[in-house]
Design an enzyme around this catalytic site. Structure first.
Site, PDB file in Angstrom:
ATOM      1  N   HIS A   1       0.826  -1.214   0.000  1.00  0.00           N
ATOM      2  CA  HIS A   1       0.000   0.000   0.000  1.00  0.00           C
ATOM      3  C   HIS A   1       0.859   1.263   0.000  1.00  0.00           C
ATOM      4  O   HIS A   1       0.510   2.279   0.606  1.00  0.00           O
ATOM      5  CB  HIS A   1      -0.947   0.035   1.207  1.00  0.00           C
TER       6      HIS A   1
ATOM      7  N   ASN B   1     -10.277  -2.770   2.579  1.00  0.00           N
ATOM      8  CA  ASN B   1      -9.961  -2.810   1.145  1.00  0.00           C
ATOM      9  C   ASN B   1     -11.235  -2.590   0.342  1.00  0.00           C
ATOM     10  O   ASN B   1     -12.329  -2.577   0.911  1.00  0.00           O
ATOM     11  CB  ASN B   1      -9.379  -4.181   0.771  1.00  0.00           C
TER      12      ASN B   1
END
Ligand code: HDE
Length: 709
Positions: free
Chosen positions: A81, A154
Site C-alpha cells: 500500500h 480494502n
C-alpha cells in the site's frame, strides 16, 4: 499530563513558547528564511566559498544543514500500500446504535467525528501508477472522543489467504520478482501466479482481482469492506458479530482494462488527481457506513466460517444496514506530513468495537504497530499531528526517537503515590475491556476444517457477474496468464480455476492455446473443495447492479474548433453544469476559439495535452467550420475512436455527427437499432437531455464488441 514544577529556583519567569514566539516576531515578520534553529538567513543561492571560484567551506552551516535535511527527506515506503492518496472529512451516525455498541461515535447522531482516509494500491511503489489492476486500500482513522478507531479495509470483501503467517509469502509473490524487480504495479508475472496455482485458498480473491473491481473509475466510486468479522459490544456487554461496508453514494464503477493501461501513461496520478479535484471544487466524496450484524451463535450458520477471511456474507442473506455517512471535505495541506506519515493500526479499537479470532486479523493486530516502528523511526509516531488522538493521552510511556512532548510528571510508573496516583485507571465502564471469551483446545498449527472450502464462493462471485463483466474477467485472466513465462504455471492456473467453473476456465484456456491440455489433464475432484455444488448468485456483487442515477462530478470532453456553434457549445456546458458535471473544451490549440457568431470561448486543453481516457464522455457540438477543422486532426479522430472503444457516451449535435462518421462511429441507427450510448441530436438547447441520460449509465458494455479497430 503536565504538572507545575515547585522548585523555587525555577520560580523566576521562564517565557512560555508563545511568549518567545511573540518576541521572535518582534525581531522579524515571521516570514523570514531561517535555519532549523531559527537563525535568519540572508542568502541561499550560493554556498560559502574560499574565493569566488574556490572550494566550498565546511564552515557553511546553512549549506550543510540544507543538504543534510534534503539527504534524509525520504522515509521507508510502506511494505504494501505504498502508493496512496488521503483526505480529511467527518463521519456522522444517522441514529444511535446504543443497542449494539457503546462506541460513542456510533451512538451520538449529533456528533461529527473527524476522520482521515487514505486510499491506496497494494503492489506498486510510491511512484507507481494509480490505475493498475490491483486491490485498493480504504483505510479510515476516526478521531473519536474515546480514542482513535482505525478501520483498515480494502475495496474487496475477501482476502488472498486465511492465515497471517502466509502474508509475507503472498506479498513476496505479487511484488516485483526478486532478481530484476519487475514488473511494477502488476500481478501479471510468474511468481504471483505460481503462488496462486499452489495455494487454492487464493481462488476467491483472485476472481475479484481479475474482475472490474480491480480497476475502479475513482476512489470516490468504489466500495470498501472491513473484510474480517468484528464484534460490536454494547454497554451491557452483549456481543454481536459484524461486517463493515462502505457504500459510495456515487455508486461503484470501473474503467475498461485498455483504458486503465493507457491512463497509466497519460496520467499516472489519475485517481489522486480525481480525488483532489473533486474535493477542491466541492464535490465531496460520500460513503455510507453499512453493517451486517450477526448473532454470535450463527458464526457457522451460513455454510462457511465467519472467521475465514476468504469468504463473504452475501447481502441478500444478511442485509447491509446503512448506519451513517462519511464525507471527505478537505484535502491535506501537506502530502508527506499527513498522507505519508499517517499510521493506521488495526489494533486501534475503541470501547464497543472488538476483534474476533480470524487468524488473518490476529496477525494484523501485531503487524501494523510493528511496521510503523521502522517506517516512522520509533515508538512516538502517535504524536505526529496526523496520528494524534483528539482524546487526551495520559500514560507512562516515555522517551524514544522523536519524543514531542515534555512530560513534567515526577512519577513515570504505575502505581505511584508521588503524582497522586495519576493517571488513574479508567474503570470497567469507560475503559476498553477485552470481553471474556472461552478459549480451549490443543496448541496446534492446524487449519480448521470449516476453512477448507476454496471454490464455492469463487463460483458464486462468477455466477453473480453480468455477461460483460464475465467477459472482462476472461480477458483479464488471459492477459495475466499470457504474461506468465513458465508453461507449467499457466497450465496449473487453468486447472485450478476449472475447480471454480470448467467452462470459464476453458474459455480462458482457449485464448492461451491451452484448451486441449486443460481438458486432458484436469481431474475434477479437488480434495480441498468440499462443496462443488452450485451456490445462489448474489446480485450485489455485480457492478451492473450499482445505482446509476447521476452524472455528478463527471467530466466531459467537448471537441470544438473555430467556427463552433456558440449556442450548442454554451448549451452543453450549461446542461452539464446544471447536472453537477463539468464540460471541458478541447481544441486543436490552447488559448481560445472563435465561435461562428464571433464570440470567444476559452480552451481548457489542446488536443495535444488531452486524451479521451481522461474523460467520462465526449461531445461534439455543431458548427460546420469547427467540425471540418477537427476532421483534419488525427488526434480528434483518435479521441472519438478511443472513447468509442472504451464504451463511453458520445454525443453530437447537428454537424457534429459528421465527425463521428469520419471516426468510423456510426451515428445513425445501425442494423435498424441505435447503438447504445451514441446520442446525436439537433442543436436545440433542450436536446441535451438524452446525452445526460445516456451518461448516467456510466458505460455501454453492449457496444463493446463493435469498436472500430
Ligand atoms: Fe495490511 N498492511 N496486512 N491488509 N493494509 C499494511 O501497514 C498486513 C490486510 C491494508 O493507507 C502495512 O502501515 C498483514 C487485509 C491497508 O497506510 C502492514 C496482513 C487488509 C493498508 C500490513 C494484512 C489490509 C495496509 C504496510 C495479513 C484489508 C494501508 C504499511 C495478516 C482488510 C494503510 C502499514 C495505509 C497496510 C500488514 C492484510 C488493508 C505491513 C500482516 C486483509 C488499507 O503492516
Amino acid at each position: 499530563m503536565k504538572k507545575t514544577a515547585s522548585d523555587p529556583k525555577r520560580d523566576r519567569h521562564i517565557p512560555t513558547k508563545t511568549e518567545q514566539l511573540e518576541r521572535a516576531r518582534s525581531f522579524r515578520d515571521g516570514t523570514t528564511l531561517t535555519t532549523d534553529q531559527g537563525i535568519p538567513i540572508p542568502h541561499t543561492d550560493d554556498s560559502l566559498r574560499g574565493g569566488t571560484r574556490g572550494p566550498t567551506l565546511l564552515e557553511d552551516f546553512h549549506f550543510r544543514e540544507k543538504l543534510t535535511r534534503f539527504d534524509h527527506e525520504r522515509i521507508p515506503e510502506r511494505v504494501v500500500h505504498a502508493r496512496g492518496s488521503g483526505a480529511h472529512g467527518y463521519f456522522q451516525v444517522y441514529e444511535s446504535l446504543d443497542e449494539l455498541t457503546c462506541a460513542d461515535f456510533l451512538c451520538n447522531p449529533g456528533l461529527k467525528t473527524p476522520v482521515f482516509v487514505r486510499f491506496s494500491t497494494v503492489q506498486g511503489p510510491r511512484g507507481s501508477a494509480d490505475t493498475v489492476r490491483d486491490v485498493r486500500g480504504f483505510a479510515t482513522k476516526f478521531y473519536t472522543a474515546q480514542g482513535n478507531f482505525d478501520l483498515v479495509g480494502n475495496n474487496m470483501p475477501v482476502f488472498f489467504i486465511q492465515d497471517g503467517i502466509k502474508f509475507p509469502d503472498v506479498v513476496h509473490a505479487v511484488k516485483p520478482e526478486p532478481h530484476h524487480e519487475m514488473p511494477t504495479g502488476a500481478s501479471a508475472h510468474d511468481t504471483f501466479w505460481d503462488f496462486v496455482s499452489l495455494v487454492p485458498e487464493t481462488a476467491h480473491m483472485v476472481m475479484w482481482v481479475m474482475s472490474d473491481r480491480a480497476i475502479p473509475r475513482s476512489y470516490r466510486m468504489m466500495e470498501g469492506f472491513g473484510v474480517h468479522t468484528f464484534k460490536l459490544v454494547n454497554a451491557r456487554g452483549d456481543v454481536k458479530l459484524c461486517k463493515f461496508h462502505w457504500k459510495p453514494l456515487l455508486g461503484a464503477h470501473s474503467l475498461v482494462w485498455d483504458e486503465a493501461q493507457v491512463l497509466a501513461g497519460k496520467d499516472p496520478d489519475f485517481h489522486r488527481r480525481d480525488l483532489w479535484e473533486a474535493i477542491d471544487c466541492g464535490h465531496f466524496p460520500e460513503y455510507e457506513l453499512g453493517l451486517q450484524v450477526i448473532d454470535e451463535k450463527d458464526e457457522l450458520a451460513y455454510g462457511f466460517d465467519l472467521l475465514d477471511p476468504t469468504k463473504l456474507l452475501p447481502e441478500e442473506v444478511v442485509p447491509v444496514r446503512r448506519i451513517g455517512k462519511l464525507t471527505l471535505d478537505r484535502n491535506p495541506d501537506n502530502f508527506f506530513a499527513e498522507t505519508e506519515q499517517v499510521a493506521f493500526c488495526v489494533q486501534n479499537l475503541v470501547p464497543g468495537i472488538d476483534v474476533t479470532n480470524d487468524p488473518l486479523l490476529q496477525a494484523r493486530l501485531f503487524s501494523y504497530l510493528d511496521t510503523q516502528l521502522t517506517r516512522l523511526g520509533g515508538p512516538n509516531f502517535a504524536e505526529l499531528p496526523i496520528n494524534r488522538a483528539v482524546a487526551p493521552v495520559h500514560n507512562h510511556q516515555q522517551d524514544g526517537f522523536g519524543q514531542q512532548d515534555v512530560p513534567t510528571m515526577r512519577a513515570n510508573y504505575h502505581p505511584n503515590s508521588i503524582d497522586g496516583g495519576c493517571p488513574f485507571l479508567a474503570g470497567m465502564q469507560q475503559g476498553f475491556v477485552h470481553r471474556p471469551q472461552r478459549v480451549e483446545g490443543e496448541k496446534t498449527r492446524v487449519r480448521p476444517e470449516s476453512f477448507r472450502d476454496f471454490f464455492t464462493q469463487a463460483r458464486m462471485f462468477l455466477e453473480s457477474q453480468s455477461p460483460p463483466e464475465r467477459a472482462h474477467m476472461v480477458e483479464a485472466f488471459r492477459f495475466e496468464i499470457g504474461k506468465v513465462v513458465r508453461h507449467a504455471i499457466r497450465e496449473r492456473v487453468i486447472r485450478m480455476f476449472m475447480n471454480v467453473d470448467v467452462e470459464f476456465a476453458l474459455d480462458i484456456a482457449r485464448g492461451l492455446g491451452l484448451e486441449d491440455v486443460a481438458r486432458r489433464s484436469w481431474a475434477p475432484a479437488d480434495p480441498a473443495d468440499k462443496k462443488p455444488g452450485a451456490t445462489k448468485p448474489s446480485p450485489a456483487l455485480s457492478l451492473e447492479n450499482q445505482p446509476k442515477t447521476s452524472i455528478k462530478s463527471r467530466v466531459v470532453a467537448i471537441l470544438a474548433a473555430d467556427g463552433v456553434d456558440a449556442d450548442a457549445l454554451s448549451g452543453i456546458k450549461g446542461m452539464l453544469a446544471a447536472a453537477g458535471a463539468k464540460g471541458e473544451v478541447i481544441a486543436p490549440h490552447a488559448g481560445s476559439i472563435k465561435a461562428a457568431d464571433g464570440s470567444l470561448f476559452p480552451v481548457d486543453k489542446s488536443l495535444l495535452v488531452a486524451s479521451s481516457v481522461l474523460y467520462d464522455a465526449v461531445y461534439v457540438p455543431s458548427g460546420a467550420a469547427s467540425v471540418a477543422e477537427l476532421a483534419t486532426h488525427v488526434d480528434a479522430i483518435d479521441f472519438l475512436r478511443q472513447a468509442f472503444r472504451h464504451v463511453k457516451t458520445i454525443g453530437a449535435s447537428g454537424d457534429g455527427a459528421s465527425l463521428l462518421s469520419a471516426s468510423g462511429i456510426p451515428p445513425t441507427p445501425r442494423d435498424g437499432a441505435t447503438l447504445p450510448g451514441i446520442v446525436v441530436t439537433s442543436a436545440a438547447a433542450d436536446s441535451f437531455a438524452p446525452f445526460i441520460a445516456a451518461m448516467t449509465q456510466h458505460r455501454h458494455w453492449a457496444r463493446q464488441a463493435r469498436a472500430p479497430r
